[in-house]
Design an enzyme around this catalytic site. Structure first.
Site, mmCIF file in Angstrom:
data_model
loop_
_atom_site.group_PDB
_atom_site.id
_atom_site.type_symbol
_atom_site.label_atom_id
_atom_site.label_comp_id
_atom_site.label_asym_id
_atom_site.label_seq_id
_atom_site.Cartn_x
_atom_site.Cartn_y
_atom_site.Cartn_z
ATOM 1 N N HIS A 99 0.967 -1.275 -0.273
ATOM 2 C CA HIS A 99 -0.504 0.235 0.164
ATOM 3 C C HIS A 99 0.588 1.135 -0.095
ATOM 4 O O HIS A 99 1.814 0.796 0.804
ATOM 5 C CB HIS A 99 -1.223 0.174 1.197
ATOM 6 C CG HIS A 99 -2.086 0.726 1.178
ATOM 7 N ND1 HIS A 99 -1.991 1.971 1.200
ATOM 8 C CD2 HIS A 99 -3.193 0.657 0.387
ATOM 9 C CE1 HIS A 99 -3.178 2.630 1.346
ATOM 10 N NE2 HIS A 99 -3.778 1.922 1.059
ATOM 11 N N ASP A 141 -7.813 -5.435 0.715
ATOM 12 C CA ASP A 141 -8.222 -6.192 -0.870
ATOM 13 C C ASP A 141 -7.603 -7.308 -0.264
ATOM 14 O O ASP A 141 -7.870 -8.559 -1.677
ATOM 15 C CB ASP A 141 -7.782 -5.714 -2.051
ATOM 16 C CG ASP A 141 -9.013 -4.733 -2.569
ATOM 17 O OD1 ASP A 141 -9.703 -4.335 -2.187
ATOM 18 O OD2 ASP A 141 -8.064 -3.459 -3.167
HETATM 19 N N1 CMC Z 1 4.249 -7.575 -4.359
HETATM 20 C C1 CMC Z 1 5.081 -7.721 -4.789
HETATM 21 N N2 CMC Z 1 6.894 -6.931 -4.593
HETATM 22 C C2 CMC Z 1 6.042 -4.895 -4.953
HETATM 23 C C3 CMC Z 1 4.059 -5.543 -4.244
HETATM 24 C C4 CMC Z 1 3.776 -6.393 -4.402
HETATM 25 N N3 CMC Z 1 2.678 -5.764 -4.425
HETATM 26 N N4 CMC Z 1 3.692 -4.238 -4.128
HETATM 27 C C5 CMC Z 1 5.239 -3.057 -4.124
HETATM 28 N N5 CMC Z 1 6.226 -3.508 -4.113
HETATM 29 C C6 CMC Z 1 7.464 -3.296 -4.911
HETATM 30 C C7 CMC Z 1 7.474 -2.866 -5.963
HETATM 31 O O1 CMC Z 1 8.408 -3.874 -6.521
HETATM 32 C C8 CMC Z 1 8.892 -1.844 -5.506
HETATM 33 O O2 CMC Z 1 9.779 -2.356 -5.194
HETATM 34 P P1 CMC Z 1 11.374 -2.406 -6.001
HETATM 35 O O3 CMC Z 1 11.373 -0.549 -4.702
HETATM 36 O O4 CMC Z 1 12.305 -2.842 -5.076
HETATM 37 O O5 CMC Z 1 11.360 -1.436 -7.188
HETATM 38 C C9 CMC Z 1 8.760 -1.664 -4.164
HETATM 39 O O6 CMC Z 1 7.457 -2.917 -3.528
HETATM 40 C C10 CMC Z 1 7.282 -0.172 -4.282
HETATM 41 O O7 CMC Z 1 6.395 -0.470 -5.149
HETATM 42 P P2 CMC Z 1 5.664 0.486 -5.613
HETATM 43 O O8 CMC Z 1 5.121 0.440 -6.987
HETATM 44 O O9 CMC Z 1 7.048 2.166 -5.647
HETATM 45 O O10 CMC Z 1 4.838 1.504 -4.243
HETATM 46 P P3 CMC Z 1 3.525 2.386 -4.408
HETATM 47 O O11 CMC Z 1 3.355 2.925 -3.446
HETATM 48 O O12 CMC Z 1 3.247 2.913 -6.155
HETATM 49 O O13 CMC Z 1 2.001 0.860 -5.144
HETATM 50 C C11 CMC Z 1 0.731 0.026 -4.887
HETATM 51 C C12 CMC Z 1 1.097 0.867 -4.304
HETATM 52 C C13 CMC Z 1 -0.761 -1.028 -3.537
HETATM 53 C C14 CMC Z 1 -0.096 0.405 -6.081
HETATM 54 C C15 CMC Z 1 1.406 -1.618 -5.177
HETATM 55 O O14 CMC Z 1 1.819 -2.035 -2.924
HETATM 56 C C16 CMC Z 1 0.852 -2.315 -5.962
HETATM 57 O O15 CMC Z 1 0.520 -2.687 -6.528
HETATM 58 N N6 CMC Z 1 0.341 -3.726 -4.878
HETATM 59 C C17 CMC Z 1 -0.870 -4.674 -5.364
HETATM 60 C C18 CMC Z 1 -1.929 -4.354 -5.944
HETATM 61 C C19 CMC Z 1 -3.128 -4.036 -4.353
HETATM 62 O O16 CMC Z 1 -3.377 -4.838 -4.143
HETATM 63 N N7 CMC Z 1 -3.860 -3.290 -4.304
HETATM 64 C C20 CMC Z 1 -4.422 -3.051 -3.601
HETATM 65 C C21 CMC Z 1 -4.452 -1.419 -2.782
HETATM 66 S S1 CMC Z 1 -5.210 -1.544 -1.267
HETATM 67 C C22 CMC Z 1 -6.947 -1.586 -1.791
HETATM 68 C C23 CMC Z 1 -7.355 0.205 -2.457
HETATM 69 O O17 CMC Z 1 -6.943 1.605 -1.715
HETATM 70 O O18 CMC Z 1 -7.601 0.526 -3.829
#
Ligand code: CMC
Length: 435
Positions: A312, A370
């Site tokens: 998140h 989720d």
């Molecule tokens: N699985 C594996 N690695 C992950 C994941 C994951 N679910 N989420 C983040 N990472 C890693 C990512 O690869 C990155 O690694 P590195 O720094 O080594 O390159 C690091 O963690 C930071 O990721 P980010 O994409 O820069 O983080 P963000 O804050 O932009 O993304 C997120 C947040 C929710 C989009 C992401 O964690 C994600 O895609 N999660 C899976 C989808 C999900 O479950 N979404 C629901 C969110 S809760 C409901 C809502 O509020 O909508």
């Protein structure tokens, strides 16, 4: 009406090319201070650069607060676990919309108003029938919410507080009908009209699962689980879809258009679409012995795969909503006698392994709301395609509360981010024969 954010005693000083600018530091009631950079461009001629808004506050708000490090979530100051345990969704709607918990008379009046607005304009049925049967219900919900501005002309004037209120009540009341009908349409069953003798969650379940040919009794435990899912999703401060609603609203677009914009944004798998994606992923994993393979893929930088339902932007600790979801999943599966649900087994084991894994610990990746909600929704009887519409239904009140707050905030101006332009420099047009 919200108070202006307090300007603290301290300022931040920014020096650029020998010129200094004192920037006010503003303090809220909880959370980190913010640096007010509104004068930056006029004083120093530069913008800030923050793609994804990771360090940017877009507004002052009194509605929801998240402490991402501690894993805490508050609606109007009340912790989410207390509301999930002791309140119910319509009371939470009142709280989000009006700022305080209602007394008994206020609650009764609010419930009456919502209940009396649950029917859709009869002509909207024809609108539904224009969609393909195999349309994703989220596409239908997005279209129908946007189309409300074509059906309810008397509540589109955003400058009239009464019309704003009527539009708000209409959307909270009609979203369950809109979502249930999207579901019914997709499975070829007749639309079921709302029943005013049922509470909000029971009425939704009834419209989804009843058929005209036999009676359908809503199980109170399933209705309670549904209500809790609604409560846990009701608001989440300035997330992508809420920011979309605020941005759309800042142009003074009508309320239905703004909420339709929120629905569209919520659909993506990185946001509300994650509940569908998470359950599909758990099914694909299938058995706990395949978990290491998927964990390895999630860690592989060359593989775009992510563990859905994990991570998140704000929570760097366990999502407090996921805790309540996990307990609710247990209750629902017990009620339905599903004690060895393979998806739940995979979910539990995946969570256990991920929480011990160095990569997930280092990246502060915990299960989010989720991760468990899909298991509950599937057990209740919903197909995965309905998970995100249900999230949209529940989040509608949050979008509306934030939209109203924005319209009432004198500091609001049209949302208009700037950019760092890295394209071609100015150049002269060349006729096609000379290219
Ligand atoms: N699985 C594996 N690695 C992950 C994941 C994951 N679910 N989420 C983040 N990472 C890693 C990512 O690869 C990155 O690694 P590195 O720094 O080594 O390159 C690091 O963690 C930071 O990721 P980010 O994409 O820069 O983080 P963000 O804050 O932009 O993304 C997120 C947040 C929710 C989009 C992401 O964690 C994600 O895609 N999660 C899976 C989808 C999900 O479950 N979404 C629901 C969110 S809760 C409901 C809502 O509020 O909508």
């Amino acid at each position: 009406m919200m108070d202006s954010p307090a300007t603290g005693q301290h300022t931040a000083t920014l020096t650029l090319d020998g010129k200094s600018l004192e920037l006010p530091v503003l303090s809220g009631t909880m959370g980190p201070d913010v640096i007010d950079i509104r004068k930056l461009y006029s004083e120093l001629g530069v913008f800030t650069f923050d793609p994804g808004y990771t360090a940017t506050g877009s507004c002052a708000s009194t509605i929801t607060f998240i402490d991402g490090d501690k894993g805490e979530l508050y609606y109007r100051g009340y912790p989410i676990d207390q509301l999930a345990e002791r309140s119910h969704y319509l009371e939470v709607c009142y709280l989000l919309l009006y700022g305080e918990l209602p007394n008994a008379a206020q609650m009764e009046d609010f419930e009456n108003r919502v209940t009396r607005h649950t029917m859709l304009h009869e002509q909207m049925q024809y609108f539904y029938r224009g969609f393909r049967r195999d349309a994703h219900p989220m596409a239908i919900v997005c279209g129908v919410v946007g189309a409300m501005s074509a059906f309810y002309h008397d509540s589109t004037d955003i400058n009239d507080p009464w019309q704003r209120e009527v539009a708000s009540i209409r959307m909270i009341a009609k979203l369950p009908t809109i979502c249930a009908w999207a579901f019914k349409y997709s499975i070829g069953q007749p639309f079921i009209y709302p029943r005013n003798d049922l509470d909000y969650a029971s009425n939704f379940l009834h419209m989804c699962f009843a058929v005209p040919s036999e009676p359908y009794d809503v199980d109170p435990i399933l209705a309670r689980a549904m209500d809790r899912i609604f409560t846990l999703h009701a608001d989440h401060e300035q997330n992508a879809s809420t920011s979309t609603v605020r941005l759309a609203g800042s142009s003074q677009a009508n309320p239905f258009a703004c909420i339709a914009a929120g629905v569209a944004c919520l659909w993506g798998p990185a946001h509300g679409g994650a509940n569908q994606a998470a359950l599909e992923m758990l099914r694909e994993i299938g058995t706990p012995d395949r978990i290491p393979e998927f964990i390895a893929r999630a860690k592989d930088r060359n593989d775009p795969f992510r563990l859905m339902g994990f991570g998140h932007r704000v929570y760097k600790s366990y999502d407090p909503r996921a805790k309540v979801m996990q307990e609710t999943a247990r209750e629902v599966l017990d009620l339905l006698g599903i004690d060895n649900n393979p998806t739940l087994q995979v979910a539990r084991e995946l969570e256990r392994i991920a929480l011990e894994d160095e990569y997930f610990i280092d990246h502060q990746l915990y299960p989010n709301v989720d991760f468990y909600s899909g298991i509950i929704l599937e057990a209740i009887g919903f197909p995965t395609s309905m998970f995100t519409p249900i999230f949209a239904l529940a989040r509608t009140v949050g979008w509306i509360a934030q939209w109203k707050e924005m319209l009432e905030d004198p500091a609001t101006r049209i949302g208009r981010p700037r950019q760092l332009y890295v394209g071609a420099k100015a150049r002269d047009y060349v006729e096609v024969e000379n290219r």
